[in-house]
Motif scaffolding. Sequence first.
Motif, PDB file in Angstrom:
ATOM      1  N   HIS A 244     -25.442 -15.532 -15.423  1.00 38.66           N
ATOM      2  CA  HIS A 244     -26.469 -14.781 -14.702  1.00 38.66           C
ATOM      3  C   HIS A 244     -25.896 -13.706 -13.790  1.00 38.66           C
ATOM      4  CE1 HIS A 244     -25.111 -18.016 -12.086  1.00 38.66           C
ATOM      5  NE2 HIS A 244     -25.504 -17.285 -11.051  1.00 38.66           N
ATOM      6  N   ALA A 303     -32.065 -10.623 -16.322  1.00 41.34           N
ATOM      7  CA  ALA A 303     -31.338 -11.078 -15.137  1.00 41.34           C
ATOM      8  C   ALA A 303     -30.660 -12.417 -15.393  1.00 41.34           C
ATOM      9  CB  ALA A 303     -32.286 -11.175 -13.946  1.00 41.34           C
ATOM     10  N   GLY A 308     -28.606  -7.734 -16.265  1.00 43.11           N
ATOM     11  CA  GLY A 308     -28.980  -6.966 -15.096  1.00 43.11           C
ATOM     12  C   GLY A 308     -30.341  -6.326 -15.186  1.00 43.11           C
TER      13      GLY A 308
END
Length: 342
Positions: A244, A303, A308
């Motif tokens: 993550h 995410a 991102g």
Amino acid sequence: MDNMCEDRAMTVFAADGRHRVAVLVRDRMLPFELGLVHRLFGQARDDTGTPLYEVLTCALAPGEIRTDTDFTVTVPRGPEALGEADTVFVPGAENDRAPEAGPLDPALTAALARVRRGARVASICTGSFVLARAGLLAGRRATTHWRSSALFRESFPDVDFDPGVLYTDDEGVLTSAGAAAGIDLCLHMIRADHGAAVANEVARATVVPPHRDGGQAQYISRPLPEPAVSSTSRARAWALANLHRPVTLRELAAQEATSTRTFTRRFREEIGTSPGRWLTRQRVERACALLERTDLSVDEVAADAGFGTAGSLRLHLQAELGVSPTAYRATFRGNDRSAAHR
């Protein structure tokens, strides 16, 4: 008497102006591939409801043909039907991709020689092996089922092989990937013959999409191999727990207490690819799992998988699978809202 009746039926059929499709089935045939040709072309109608195609089944000799299941198919026509066809289909059979398969059986070679000049020839799934062995794919773009890609490429270096697409169309010689990709191919041919409206109506009646985004890549399970003995397993486990967030090469090397140079060398020796490439693949796998199994938005999936932004996720899925996140979710989940709870 029976032969005379059959000839008369074919004469009437030739006189009505419809496009003639012949499907050549062989021993250990895959019945789904035979059925889809009949179903799709058989449903194509003009504005008055008149059928646009006549689909006939033929074999190397009339009679009972074994399938790869527990039932047989009785085929009334022999290979002479191929000479009457405007389009010839060669569906797959169980033994097409056997590594020991040699040249075509003389009877099959003779049957294909009956196909008239100017007729379209199409294969479904591993039927492309037959077209290739017959020399019909030399210098042409073609595909086959992804599980047979390596064997096909090795066996037919003169073919412009594309393993990533659902079907190909090279000047009247067409191939499709897996069995269901035969549906995409048939709809493409109907669309080329009679336009999108007719093809869309056939798709609607069959309850399939008129066009699928992407190619075979989205259907291939591609886990990277795990070595029996590994000196980078700790780093990979740590990376998977931290997908993550950004993960650097220095951080990965630190998990194994080595320099980045030594870690990169060991990683490539064990996994067969670079740490960066492996990390991207893991992020794509994570994103696909989330798209299939959760209600997370594309931004949230991006995410969680470490891309991102949704834009970055789209770029990577397009590069890896040939589809957008939304298209991938629609393909593998559709409207099943209960998927997230399974």
